[in-house]
Design a protein around this motif. Structure first.
Motif, mmCIF file in Angstrom:
data_model
loop_
_atom_site.group_PDB
_atom_site.id
_atom_site.type_symbol
_atom_site.label_atom_id
_atom_site.label_comp_id
_atom_site.label_asym_id
_atom_site.label_seq_id
_atom_site.Cartn_x
_atom_site.Cartn_y
_atom_site.Cartn_z
ATOM 1 N N TRP A 45 0.827 -1.209 0.000
ATOM 2 C CA TRP A 45 0.000 0.000 0.000
ATOM 3 C C TRP A 45 0.858 1.255 0.000
ATOM 4 O O TRP A 45 0.521 2.252 -0.660
ATOM 5 C CB TRP A 45 -0.948 -0.005 1.197
ATOM 6 C CG TRP A 45 -2.111 -0.944 1.074
ATOM 7 C CD1 TRP A 45 -2.421 -1.982 1.907
ATOM 8 C CD2 TRP A 45 -3.138 -0.922 0.064
ATOM 9 N NE1 TRP A 45 -3.559 -2.611 1.484
ATOM 10 C CE2 TRP A 45 -4.036 -1.983 0.356
ATOM 11 C CE3 TRP A 45 -3.387 -0.116 -1.041
ATOM 12 C CZ2 TRP A 45 -5.157 -2.249 -0.426
ATOM 13 C CZ3 TRP A 45 -4.506 -0.379 -1.823
ATOM 14 C CH2 TRP A 45 -5.371 -1.433 -1.518
ATOM 15 N N VAL A 103 -7.042 0.494 -7.582
ATOM 16 C CA VAL A 103 -6.912 -0.629 -6.657
ATOM 17 C C VAL A 103 -7.836 -0.369 -5.473
ATOM 18 O O VAL A 103 -7.680 0.625 -4.762
ATOM 19 C CB VAL A 103 -5.452 -0.805 -6.190
ATOM 20 C CG1 VAL A 103 -5.350 -1.991 -5.235
ATOM 21 C CG2 VAL A 103 -4.528 -0.995 -7.388
ATOM 22 N N PRO A 113 -5.532 -5.595 -1.312
ATOM 23 C CA PRO A 113 -5.987 -5.022 -2.577
ATOM 24 C C PRO A 113 -6.884 -5.989 -3.329
ATOM 25 O O PRO A 113 -6.724 -7.207 -3.216
ATOM 26 C CB PRO A 113 -4.670 -4.779 -3.333
ATOM 27 C CG PRO A 113 -3.731 -5.806 -2.785
ATOM 28 C CD PRO A 113 -4.104 -5.976 -1.342
#
Length: 455
Positions: A283, A434, A444
């Motif tokens: 992330w 995403v 995700p």
């Protein structure tokens, strides 16, 4: 918490918020696919939301004082829910994350010395060695589409293997990753009967989970046997987490872990240590690819640093803020659910035995009364003097059951992000947004392709 920003911050994509009047069965249909998509706008605005869960009341808490009461002041009154136990016990057994009462106290006291700042500092060379190898492998893949989520999973698994056992995971890594993926894709999802039946009543999925657990514990026991066969010189200092855990003794009773207990503790540390860190790093890389200016700030801070000790890691203030902000937007544990053992009063609301308390870091970290621009990526909010309330920011939990491995995970995340961004410029090669999914952890919905270039 007010944040002044010179430029407009990015707002990464999120799933659509559910209608506030979504029916119970409509919510159940969404839960298995993406828990965070079941919450409506009210959950991001109100401090306490009361509902019903079959025969019991349910409460979503977004008020720091109420959360402090449940996780700290009266934590002994709240235990994991049947669904939570079903999701975690097959992979974690009776390890620290699931233990209760005296068993938890024993484990916590016994494991504490293995996770002191000094012990973490001794493990940094394992991390840097894996990072050197990862960067060397990435060097030959510049300017081509690459799945950085898979790279992060392999890298953190290798770090977990070396810090735990002092050996690489080349042979065992694929098997371990297969276990993780198998469980997350099917067995780690909550089904209707998982949520309504007592733990003592096995569901059809429980039988499949039991078969998984047999194979999984045999695999972890094999890793332990291989590490023990490597031995340790008498009188030599511990060289990895396994040495520390194997030699650990409860300071009050002098007892250590049995072989079965050690299997569960090792499984807990490997899974909690590698999967959540890999996801957090993914992330962070995704956010920095969306925000090139912030990425350049990380690279600038890293430039000229050796980054091979805890002192070096501690100097990366902005990179640490990027990691903190990443875990605010994408908390590894998106939901903490507890069942009341007995009646209580929380923020004026009467709680009965069996009622469900939900503390959702996903909601808490994006709550409109607690954060300025709550959906925006603003790392510098963690560099101001106005720190968030301790119970408004829970990437590692809080109270007596706060994650013991948090200092290790934070050091690994800051070191890895600083080294990777210091070496490569990261861009997205995939324009598809995403979307975060709440399934075991905040994952995700797909693994986008990136493109990296050497700085």
């Amino acid at each position: 918490m007010n944040i002044a920003s010179v430029r407009r911050p990015i707002i990464p994509p999120t799933p659509p918020r559910a209608p506030d009047n979504l029916s119970f069965f409509g919510r159940l249909a969404v839960i298995r696919q993406n828990m965070i998509a079941t919450w409506g706008q009210r959950a991001y605005e109100e401090e306490i939301i009361q509902g019903r869960f079959f025969l019991h009341k349910s409460f979503i808490l977004n008020q720091p004082d109420a959360i402090r009461h449940v996780l700290l002041s009266n934590y002994q009154n709240y235990t994991r829910t049947p669904a939570g136990i079903r999701m975690l016990r097959p992979v974690l057994g009776e390890g620290l994350l699931l233990a209760e009462g005296h068993a938890w106290t024993f484990q916590r006291r016994t494991l504490s010395p293995a996770f002191t700042p000094r012990a973490t500092a001794n493990l940094v060379p394992h991390m840097t060695a894996v990072l050197d190898e990862t960067i060397a492998k990435l060097d030959v893949r510049t300017n081509e589409p690459i799945d950085l989520r898979e790279v992060m999973q392999r890298m953190t698994l290798e770090i977990a293997g070396r810090t735990m056992f002092s050996f690489g995971m080349d042979r065992h890594g694929p098997t371990l990753r297969n276990f993780v993926m198998e469980y997350a894709e099917r067995l780690g999802r909550a089904y209707f009967l998982d949520m309504v039946l007592p733990v003592s009543w096995p569901t059809p999925m429980d039988r499949a989970r039991a078969r998984f657990r047999t194979r999984w514990t045999e695999f972890v026991a094999m890793l332990i046997a291989e590490r023990r066969a490597a031995g340790k010189q008498d009188g030599a200092p511990p060289r990895d987490l396994f040495d520390l855990m194997d030699e650990a003794r409860d300071p009050e009773t002098g007892k250590g872990f049995s072989d079965a207990q050690l299997v569960d503790e090792v499984a807990t540390m490997i899974l909690a240590g590698h999967e959540t860190t890999a996801t957090a790093l993914f992330w962070a890389l995704y956010l920095l690819a969306l925000d090139p200016d912030t990425q350049e700030e990380v690279a600038s801070e890293t430039r000229g640093e050796h980054l091979d000790s805890m002192a070096d890691i501690d100097r990366q203030k902005f990179t640490r803020a990027v990691v903190d902000e990443t875990m605010r937007l994408y908390p590894p544990a998106f939901l903490v659910a507890r069942a009341a053992r007995d009646k209580d009063v929380v923020a004026g609301a009467k709680v009965s035995k069996g009622d469900i308390i939900m503390i959702a870091p996903w909601l808490l970290h994006r709550h409109e009364k607690l954060w300025d621009q709550p959906n925006a990526f603003i790392p510098k909010r963690f560099m101001t003097k106005e720190a968030p309330d301790r119970f408004a920011y829970l990437p590692f939990g809080a109270g007596p059951r706060v994650c013991m491995g948090a200092p290790f995970a934070q050091a690994e995340s800051v070191l890895a992000l600083a080294r990777l961004i210091g070496a490569f410029r990261v861009e997205l090669a995939d324009a598809t947004p995403v979307i975060p999914c709440g399934v075991v952890t905040t994952q995700p919905d797909h693994s986008p392709l990136f493109r990296i270039t050497r700085r």
